[in-house]
Design an enzyme around this catalytic site. Sequence first.
Site, mmCIF file in Angstrom:
data_model
loop_
_atom_site.group_PDB
_atom_site.id
_atom_site.type_symbol
_atom_site.label_atom_id
_atom_site.label_comp_id
_atom_site.label_asym_id
_atom_site.label_seq_id
_atom_site.Cartn_x
_atom_site.Cartn_y
_atom_site.Cartn_z
ATOM 1 N N ASN A 7 -40.964 172.997 0.827
ATOM 2 C CA ASN A 7 -40.949 172.981 -0.636
ATOM 3 C C ASN A 7 -42.288 172.392 -1.069
ATOM 4 O OD1 ASN A 7 -40.526 172.683 -3.339
ATOM 5 N ND2 ASN A 7 -38.575 171.604 -3.145
ATOM 6 N N ARG A 91 -39.411 177.538 -0.499
ATOM 7 C CA ARG A 91 -38.842 177.561 -1.839
ATOM 8 C C ARG A 91 -39.895 178.106 -2.806
ATOM 9 N NH1 ARG A 91 -38.245 172.969 -6.313
ATOM 10 N NH2 ARG A 91 -36.880 174.142 -7.685
ATOM 11 N N HIS A 180 -31.949 176.865 -10.359
ATOM 12 C CA HIS A 180 -31.029 176.226 -9.398
ATOM 13 C C HIS A 180 -30.285 177.272 -8.560
ATOM 14 C CE1 HIS A 180 -30.680 172.714 -12.496
ATOM 15 N NE2 HIS A 180 -31.544 172.388 -11.544
ATOM 16 N N ARG A 242 -34.076 166.431 -20.897
ATOM 17 C CA ARG A 242 -34.282 167.719 -21.593
ATOM 18 C C ARG A 242 -33.199 167.932 -22.641
ATOM 19 N NH1 ARG A 242 -34.712 171.342 -16.247
ATOM 20 N NH2 ARG A 242 -35.189 169.481 -15.036
ATOM 21 N N GLU A 386 -29.842 172.346 -0.928
ATOM 22 C CA GLU A 386 -30.752 173.446 -1.242
ATOM 23 C C GLU A 386 -31.614 173.829 -0.051
ATOM 24 O OE1 GLU A 386 -31.950 173.407 -5.640
ATOM 25 O OE2 GLU A 386 -31.165 171.403 -5.348
#
Length: 401
Positions: A7, A91, A180, A242, A386
């Site tokens: 990643n 990723r 996601h 957010r 993930e």
Amino acid sequence: MKILVINSGSSSLKYQLFDYDNKKVIAKGLCERIGIDNPHFKHEDASGHVINEDRRLDSHGDAVRTMIDTLLDPEFPVIGKLDEITAVGHRIVHGGPYFSKPVIMTEESKDSVRKCFPWSPLHNPANLIGVEVCESLMPGIPQVGVFDTAFHHSMPPEAYMYGIPYEYYEKYGVRRYGFHGTSHAYVTRRASELTQFEWNASHRLITCHLGNGASFAAVKGGVCIDTSMGLTPLEGIMMGTRCGSIDPAIVPFLAKLDNLSLDEVDGLLNHKSGIYGISGISSDFRDVHAAASQGNYRAKLAVQMFCYQAVKILGSFIAALGGIDTIVFTAGIGENDSVVRQSICEGISYRGLKIDDDINNATHGKEVKLSTDDSLVEVFVIPTNEELSIAMQTVDLLALA
Ligand code: AMP
């Protein structure tokens, strides 16, 4: 079989090496502050060998070389030779309209990743650097791109289009993409193994990824038909910092009244809003619960707003799916926060959903069925992974399983 997952961010590179047959991490590490001051390297392997020290890391090339040298270190070898690594899964945040599944990185697929730069200007260029550096330093080992957006690629146009002039979709690709995806894909796969309902084309699942960033996916028969995040990860439920979905007219309203630039409003909505903006305390639910339990009104309100918005999204997705069989909670809040789970499940109790409060209260970060035997809706907590999802998708693509 060993699968390496990378990643790569703009100034960081995280890796995990899996012993895939046993689904075990045999080494993982993080190169931080690449190309800036005080670069740092952390590594640990399954035997307990740990490195945690400042290192010179001028470029992503340095980071990948550091990782390779560490994995091959004769004193603490994780692998004997580089070609023990069967494939590398990378990723990649944004696959735009181009990627519906993982791909082997070729010149053509790299060009398509470049075309996605406008939608993810911070992440995609960094992700691609990771791919290119690994290609040059690990020749002959397949490099696979796994996209955060790919799981949502199956949404129909009525779910992904926005009600703005069609030309902006054609000219700039303005539409819902969702994020996601590796997490939603991972827990969907696991839910298909755990469900007591028949896993067929009519099975109705909602996956709730509730972390610092949070999103929902409506999944019919294993296929995503809608998701709460949009063109960017700002849409949907309010999150740590957010704002989530708001009246878009708030943007020019604030810009005019407070004399803010568009970038300043963007910063406000991404970094100063959500749980942090409402509570005025923290973006972390643990701090906000602590303040709420001391009677802090804004902390209580932040948690109530989050749960209320979650129920509204779930309700709309239940309508979109034509009913609901299974709900999955995952990520930091979904896996650990029994108060939030309880409140959301309460909001869906009109569907005949019942959870066992004792099991819910005792569940932190482990896989569990929360719903009671007489519940009409199954509810699971499934810890997301993930990196393992990227490894699994890499193996599936290369048909290595
Ligand atoms: P993630 O982005 O998935 O790593 O989730 C991070 C968020 O999960 C944190 O900001 C917290 O709000 C939340 N979280 C983590 N652990 C707990 C916990 N034990 N109880 C409540 N919330 C938690």
